[in-house]
Scaffold this motif. Structure first.
Motif, mmCIF file in Angstrom:
data_model
loop_
_atom_site.group_PDB
_atom_site.id
_atom_site.type_symbol
_atom_site.label_atom_id
_atom_site.label_comp_id
_atom_site.label_asym_id
_atom_site.label_seq_id
_atom_site.Cartn_x
_atom_site.Cartn_y
_atom_site.Cartn_z
ATOM 1 N N ASN A 144 3.496 -10.102 4.679
ATOM 2 C CA ASN A 144 2.300 -9.315 4.344
ATOM 3 C C ASN A 144 2.698 -8.236 3.331
ATOM 4 O O ASN A 144 3.887 -8.104 2.991
ATOM 5 N N GLU A 145 1.731 -7.488 2.873
ATOM 6 C CA GLU A 145 2.008 -6.503 1.812
ATOM 7 C C GLU A 145 3.106 -5.510 2.217
ATOM 8 O O GLU A 145 3.998 -5.180 1.441
ATOM 9 N N TYR A 156 7.327 -6.534 -7.573
ATOM 10 C CA TYR A 156 8.250 -6.029 -6.542
ATOM 11 C C TYR A 156 9.640 -5.769 -7.124
ATOM 12 O O TYR A 156 10.642 -5.834 -6.419
ATOM 13 N N LYS A 211 6.503 -7.164 2.167
ATOM 14 C CA LYS A 211 6.950 -7.389 0.788
ATOM 15 C C LYS A 211 7.411 -6.084 0.154
ATOM 16 O O LYS A 211 8.460 -6.023 -0.490
#
Ligand code: FAD
Length: 393
Positions: free
Chosen positions: A103-104, A60, A107
């Protein structure tokens, strides 16, 4: 040589931060404290050198260098400026709910901007009537179609007014105690969100600490972190990971004060010799150094535990122990540093009185040290040590 379990790469990062701290942060620390203004230039400095990225995994946009590295970075900054070290500790605190429970989509939306430092976060748990007893919070969140409507207020929130995103804890079920709490990601520009005042404080004066008001604030349901009712669990899990950051801030303040007092004691003379050669001062310096090193051993152990994925119960206990011990050491050591400097320790021309004022908050926020003791004892009471008594009648 101080305890140093870092890898060569981590040591390189530490050297960079040491240089920055000495050359760029230390010269600003006095003014930040004197004016009480939020140090936007220090945010820029941390951004420019990718230090916010230390808090975020590589996928990330972060460095992925782990928890121990974050602790070391906070410690190095705190040696010279408590407020600047809190910028990094608050980034870690505010990012953790999304890292641990997001959650994805959440993020992907927030973590890269937290890594770059474009976004500063805040963690909004405390209310005027609920600090240690966070389950007593009153802020409510009611589901309305594809939104939640949040009403209430929060008190003592670090980064209030400068944060772009707030992690807000609110009750989706007022009758279910801590099981009724849920966690939400709230963008600062959400209608109904307001920062109503900022506090004047004893220390960490450049950090903003403020009160938040939510009036019919509509937050998209997709901003719920985890499931409804999981907020308290998320809040506590976050604190297990973030409390060592306060320990690191405390240790940095203690070590910075020790280093300053040592140099002062070598040059200040009374009765024909440097005060460092008077046994009572030498003894005080020895105690200060010993306490710092003991605190470092415990703190770095917790950093390694997080990086190695220690079991949750162990982390709860050791995280509380590191925050408790480092912050008590910080208060004792910075107070002693003022004593070593005598009258000069008490005036603002020298940094140790600032370090002492900054140290006090580390015994209070992210759970007071009374609460840390409760947490540690609770974990101890769950442990089985009966075998130690085998054979004892
Ligand atoms: C500068 C600053 C920054 C902060 N930043 C944040 C933030 O970013 N986010 C956030 O959510 N909060 C933040 N806080 C709030 C902070 O975490 C709380 O102030 C703290 O947890 C204590 O809560 P309280 O002030 O309500 O004290 P209280 O809970 O009222 O406690 C008062 C005293 O009673 C003691 N006490 C309470 N309960 C017990 C018990 N069961 N057993 C023994 N002793 C007990 C406490 O240790 C304390 O000494 C911040 C506070 C400050 C001052």
């Amino acid at each position: 040589m101080p305890y140093d379990p870092l890898t060569d790469d981590q040591r390189e990062i530490r050297e960079l931060i040491r240089d920055l701290s000495r050359d760029r942060v230390a010269p600003r620390a006095h003014d930040i404290d004197a004016t009480g203004e939020f140090p936007a230039d220090m945010v820029e400095l941390l951004r420019d050198h990718d230090l916010f990225a230390l808090c975020i995994p590589e996928e990330y946009g972060g460095t992925g260098t782990g928890a121990l590295m974050v602790l070391v970075a906070i410690e190095e900054l705190a040696k010279v400026c408590g407020t600047t070290s809190l910028l990094l500790a608050a980034q870690e605190l505010g990012s953790l709910p999304i890292k641990l429970a997001g959650n994805e989509a959440q993020k992907a939306k927030y973590l890269p901007r937290l890594a770059s430092g474009e976004l500063l976060p805040a963690y909004a748990l405390t209310e005027s009537g609920s600090g240690s007893d966070s389950a007593a919070m009153r802020t409510s969140a009611k589901r309305d179609g594809d939104h939640y409507v949040i009403n209430g207020d929060k008190r003592f929130i670090t980064n209030a007014s400068v944060a772009g995103v707030y992690i807000v804890f609110a009750k989706t079920d007022q009758t279910a105690g801590h099981r009724g709490i849920s966690a939400f990601i709230v963008d600062a520009d959400t209608p109904g969100f307001q920062v109503s005042r900022l506090e004047a404080k004893m220390g960490i004066k450049g950090s903003t600490t403020g009160e938040l008001y939510f009036t019919d604030m509509r937050v998209p349901a997709e901003n719920l972190l985890g499931e409804e009712g999981e907020g308290f669990k998320i809040a506590m899990r976050v604190l297990d990971h973030s409390r060592p950051g306060i320990g690191a801030q405390a240790l940095g303040l203690a070590q910075g004060a020790t280093d300053y007092a040592l140099e002062y004691a070598k040059t200040r003379e009374t009765m024909g010799k440097p005060i460092a050669q008077h046994q009572m001062i030498a003894g005080m310096l020895a105690d200060m150094e010993t306490k710092c090193e003991a605190a470092r051993g415990l703190l770095y152990k917790v950093g390694l535990m997080i990086d190695e994925g220690a079991p949750a119960a162990d982390l709860t206990k050791y995280s509380a122990m590191s925050k408790l011990f480092c912050s008590d050491v910080a208060m004792e050591v910075t107070t002693d540093a003022v004593q070593v400097l005598g009258g000069y320790g008490y005036v603002k021309e020298y940094p140790v009185e600032r370090m002492m004022r900054d140290a006090k908050i580390t015994q209070i926020y992210e759970g007071t040290n009374q609460i840390q003791r409760l947490v540690i004892a609770r974990e101890m009471l769950r442990e089985q040590r009966a075998f130690l008594l085998a054979g004892v009648s």
